[in-house]
Design an enzyme around this catalytic site. Structure first.
Site, PDB file in Angstrom:
ATOM      1  N   PHE A 101      12.135  58.668  11.382  1.00 37.73           N
ATOM      2  CA  PHE A 101      13.088  57.863  11.022  1.00 37.73           C
ATOM      3  C   PHE A 101      13.247  58.268   9.490  1.00 37.73           C
ATOM      4  O   PHE A 101      12.378  58.841   8.859  1.00 37.73           O
ATOM      5  CB  PHE A 101      12.567  56.316  10.998  1.00 37.73           C
ATOM      6  CG  PHE A 101      11.441  55.989  10.507  1.00 37.73           C
ATOM      7  CD1 PHE A 101      11.052  55.684   9.218  1.00 37.73           C
ATOM      8  CD2 PHE A 101      10.244  56.182  11.542  1.00 37.73           C
ATOM      9  CE1 PHE A 101       9.832  55.631   8.900  1.00 37.73           C
ATOM     10  CE2 PHE A 101       9.023  55.808  10.891  1.00 37.73           C
ATOM     11  CZ  PHE A 101       8.843  55.549   9.799  1.00 37.73           C
ATOM     12  N   CYS A 102      14.356  57.774   8.757  1.00 36.88           N
ATOM     13  CA  CYS A 102      14.892  57.896   7.398  1.00 36.88           C
ATOM     14  C   CYS A 102      15.516  56.840   6.769  1.00 36.88           C
ATOM     15  O   CYS A 102      15.288  55.790   7.261  1.00 36.88           O
ATOM     16  CB  CYS A 102      15.379  59.301   7.350  1.00 36.88           C
ATOM     17  SG  CYS A 102      16.923  59.299   8.269  1.00 36.88           S
ATOM     18  N   ARG A 103      16.314  57.101   5.722  1.00 36.98           N
ATOM     19  CA  ARG A 103      17.200  56.166   5.243  1.00 36.98           C
ATOM     20  C   ARG A 103      18.533  55.884   6.225  1.00 36.98           C
ATOM     21  O   ARG A 103      18.614  54.688   6.270  1.00 36.98           O
ATOM     22  CB  ARG A 103      17.644  56.786   3.914  1.00 36.98           C
ATOM     23  CG  ARG A 103      18.424  55.771   3.178  1.00 36.98           C
ATOM     24  CD  ARG A 103      19.144  56.061   1.743  1.00 36.98           C
ATOM     25  NE  ARG A 103      19.975  57.428   1.968  1.00 36.98           N
ATOM     26  CZ  ARG A 103      21.272  57.243   2.395  1.00 36.98           C
ATOM     27  NH1 ARG A 103      21.884  56.128   2.692  1.00 36.98           N
ATOM     28  NH2 ARG A 103      21.862  58.433   2.497  1.00 36.98           N
ATOM     29  N   GLY A 124      19.296  57.892   9.139  1.00 37.79           N
ATOM     30  CA  GLY A 124      19.218  58.267  10.797  1.00 37.79           C
ATOM     31  C   GLY A 124      19.762  59.757  10.777  1.00 37.79           C
ATOM     32  O   GLY A 124      19.400  60.412  11.694  1.00 37.79           O
ATOM     33  N   TRP A 152      14.715  53.433   8.613  1.00 36.87           N
ATOM     34  CA  TRP A 152      13.279  52.869   8.510  1.00 36.87           C
ATOM     35  C   TRP A 152      13.411  51.256   8.488  1.00 36.87           C
ATOM     36  O   TRP A 152      12.198  50.675   9.365  1.00 36.87           O
ATOM     37  CB  TRP A 152      12.668  53.476   7.267  1.00 36.87           C
ATOM     38  CG  TRP A 152      12.670  52.817   5.852  1.00 36.87           C
ATOM     39  CD1 TRP A 152      13.645  53.046   5.112  1.00 36.87           C
ATOM     40  CD2 TRP A 152      12.022  51.620   5.571  1.00 36.87           C
ATOM     41  NE1 TRP A 152      13.595  52.297   4.073  1.00 36.87           N
ATOM     42  CE2 TRP A 152      12.616  51.329   4.267  1.00 36.87           C
ATOM     43  CE3 TRP A 152      11.271  50.692   5.907  1.00 36.87           C
ATOM     44  CZ2 TRP A 152      12.425  50.372   3.308  1.00 36.87           C
ATOM     45  CZ3 TRP A 152      10.744  49.591   5.232  1.00 36.87           C
ATOM     46  CH2 TRP A 152      11.249  49.463   3.993  1.00 36.87           C
TER      47      TRP A 152
END
Length: 103
Positions: A62-64, A66, A90
Site C-alpha cells: 500500500f501507499c498514499r 494506490g 494506507w
C-alpha cells in the site's frame, strides 16, 4: 482487499507470517503515519529487498493513493510472488484491519 481480510480468523490475523504488510512509500511518508505492524520498503528499493518477501503467505502492499503499490504488486508478481494484494491507500488498509479486529 477486504475479501482477503474477511477470510482471516483472529488467530491468523495475529500471525505476522500470514499477513505481510508493506508500505512502499518513502521513509519520510512512512514516518508520518502508516498501518499498525507494517514495514517500510520503498518502491525505489523493492527489487533489492525481495528476500524479505520469501515465505510470506499473503502480502499486502500500500501507499498514499494506490499507484505505487500497484507498481509494487506488478514487480512482486514478476518475481514469482503470487499472493500479493494492492491495498491502495494506507488509510484504507488500516480501516479494513481495524474492522477485522472487532469481529
Amino acid at each position: 482487499m477486504l475479501e482477503l481480510l474477511d477470510k482471516l480468523s483472529k488467530d491468523r490475523f495475529l500471525d505476522k507470517d500470514f499477513l505481510f504488510l508493506v508500505d512502499v512509500r518513502t521513509p519520510e511518508e512512512f514516518n508520518s503515519g502508516s498501518v499498525d505492524g507494517a514495514i517500510n520498503i520503498p518502491l525505489s528499493v523493492l527489487e533489492q529487498e525481495l528476500s524479505q518477501f520469501k515465505n510470506k503467505e499473503n502480502i499486502i502492499v500500500f501507499c498514499r493513493s494506490g499507484a505505487r503499490s500497484g507498481n509494487a504488486q506488478i514487480i512482486l508478481q514478476q518475481h514469482g510472488f503470487e499472493n500479493v494484494v494492492n491495498g491502495g491507500p494506507w488509510q484504507n488498509v488500516q480501516q479494513a484491519l481495524d474492522e477485522v479486529k472487532t469481529i
